[in-house]
Design a protein around this motif. Structure first.
Motif, PDB file in Angstrom:
ATOM      1  N   LYS A  40      64.145 -42.091 -47.414  1.00  0.00           N
ATOM      2  CA  LYS A  40      64.235 -43.250 -47.093  1.00  0.00           C
ATOM      3  C   LYS A  40      62.590 -43.134 -47.069  1.00  0.00           C
ATOM      4  CE  LYS A  40      67.455 -44.757 -44.045  1.00  0.00           C
ATOM      5  NZ  LYS A  40      68.012 -45.270 -42.736  1.00  0.00           N
ATOM      6  N   GLU A  41      61.519 -42.419 -46.995  1.00  0.00           N
ATOM      7  CA  GLU A  41      59.963 -42.151 -47.182  1.00  0.00           C
ATOM      8  C   GLU A  41      60.310 -42.535 -48.633  1.00  0.00           C
ATOM      9  OE1 GLU A  41      56.282 -42.718 -45.949  1.00  0.00           O
ATOM     10  OE2 GLU A  41      57.505 -42.729 -44.739  1.00  0.00           O
ATOM     11  N   ARG A  43      61.578 -43.356 -51.269  1.00  0.00           N
ATOM     12  CA  ARG A  43      62.377 -44.427 -51.962  1.00  0.00           C
ATOM     13  C   ARG A  43      60.197 -45.960 -51.731  1.00  0.00           C
ATOM     14  NH1 ARG A  43      67.015 -43.645 -50.314  1.00  0.00           N
ATOM     15  NH2 ARG A  43      67.373 -44.937 -48.182  1.00  0.00           N
ATOM     16  N   ARG A  44      60.097 -45.507 -50.247  1.00  0.00           N
ATOM     17  CA  ARG A  44      59.257 -46.741 -49.978  1.00  0.00           C
ATOM     18  C   ARG A  44      58.200 -46.689 -50.569  1.00  0.00           C
ATOM     19  NH1 ARG A  44      55.210 -47.600 -46.308  1.00  0.00           N
ATOM     20  NH2 ARG A  44      54.442 -45.052 -46.321  1.00  0.00           N
ATOM     21  N   LEU A  45      57.561 -45.542 -50.597  1.00  0.00           N
ATOM     22  CA  LEU A  45      56.493 -45.181 -51.490  1.00  0.00           C
ATOM     23  C   LEU A  45      56.767 -45.927 -52.756  1.00  0.00           C
ATOM     24  CD1 LEU A  45      55.731 -41.249 -49.841  1.00  0.00           C
ATOM     25  CD2 LEU A  45      54.408 -43.872 -49.666  1.00  0.00           C
ATOM     26  N   ALA A  47      58.362 -47.229 -53.905  1.00  0.00           N
ATOM     27  CA  ALA A  47      58.364 -49.175 -54.102  1.00  0.00           C
ATOM     28  C   ALA A  47      57.138 -50.136 -53.568  1.00  0.00           C
ATOM     29  CB  ALA A  47      59.431 -50.028 -52.811  1.00  0.00           C
ATOM     30  N   LEU A  48      55.836 -49.623 -53.361  1.00  0.00           N
ATOM     31  CA  LEU A  48      55.036 -49.524 -52.560  1.00  0.00           C
ATOM     32  C   LEU A  48      53.666 -49.252 -53.836  1.00  0.00           C
ATOM     33  CD1 LEU A  48      53.016 -50.644 -50.979  1.00  0.00           C
ATOM     34  CD2 LEU A  48      52.474 -48.145 -50.385  1.00  0.00           C
TER      35      LEU A  48
END
Length: 259
Positions: A40-41, A43-45, A47-48
């Motif tokens: 999840k981390e 994917r978040r990074l 996307a950012l």
């Protein structure tokens, strides 16, 4: 709590512990949850970073030119050479300028044609007024077309004022003469002076009959305030007398006559 447990166990130790004890459900669960958190981390990074890369910088606004035409096209136009201005705009592919020039040409020619027909003064004023606005947008109100339209407009407003005056439509005559004067038609000042005398006479007539015939007095005063400028002394007198006759200022001092 989960974060603290994960920190205590080295990431490489999960496999080692499970090799020794494949049935260790606690370690297996911790491993699965840790992998899920890491995924999840990631994917978040990702996307950012993608959002930052594609973030559009605000484009600086282009300043609108104060004139629609520039260069030789504008020079030809201001010199009264409309057809050459159109030809030049076509050569350089200035489509925006070309549209405006052709629109101006049609309106200007129609207004000029109507301006020489005494029976179509109102229509001439409409077309010339539109041409006047178009010219201002094209050249900033400078050049031969501006001067020509201004002269034609002034003359037609004057003629319109004379027609209204002869028909005893004094307020309409006043408006037309003011417009002609503002456009530089000097004869209009003489007509406005004539209306000023009429305004004074109508006020005095209203003053004489105010007691016996207040309705007729009000009618005369209504004409006075429509054929005199607001700063004129008789405009102010007419306004005060109208208020008295309408019952709006009964306690004020009586208006003096103009004799």
């Amino acid at each position: 709590m989960f974060g603290r447990i994960v920190l205590k166990i080295d990431e490489g130790k999960f496999e080692e512990v499970l090799e020794r004890d494949p049935q260790n459900e606690v370690v297996a669960a911790l491993k699965a949850r840790a992998e899920d958190v890491l995924e999840k981390e990631k994917r978040r990074l990702a996307a950012l970073q993608k959002k930052r890369r594609h973030k559009r910088r605000p484009r600086p606004r282009k300043r609108k030119s104060s004139r629609s035409l520039t260069g030789q096209v504008l020079a030809f136009y201001r010199n009264g050479e409309l057809d050459r201005a159109i030809q030049k705009a076509e050569e350089i592919g200035a489509q925006g300028a070309l549209v405006k020039l052709k629109k101006f040409k049609a309106v200007y020619n129609k207004g000029k044609q109507l301006a020489h027909n005494r029976g179509q003064v109102r229509q001439a004023i409409d077309y010339l007024s539109k041409a006047y606005r178009l010219d201002k947008g094209i050249s900033g109100g400078r050049g031969k077309y501006h001067d020509t339209i201004k002269d034609l407009l002034a003359k037609n407003y004057f003629v319109s004022g004379v027609d209204a005056f002869m028909g005893e439509h004094l307020p309409q005559a006043y408006k037309a003469f003011v417009r002609a004067r503002d456009l530089g038609y000097h004869k209009a000042a003489e007509r406005l002076a004539q209306l000023e005398k009429i305004g004074k006479r109508l006020f005095n007539e209203a003053y004489i009959i105010k007691a016996n015939n207040p309705d007729q007095a009000l009618q005369k005063l209504q004409i006075v305030v429509r054929i005199l400028p607001p700063r004129h002394v008789y405009y102010g007198k007419a306004k005060k007398l109208m208020a008295q006759l309408s019952g709006g200022s009964g306690g004020q001092e009586d208006v003096e006559g103009g004799f």
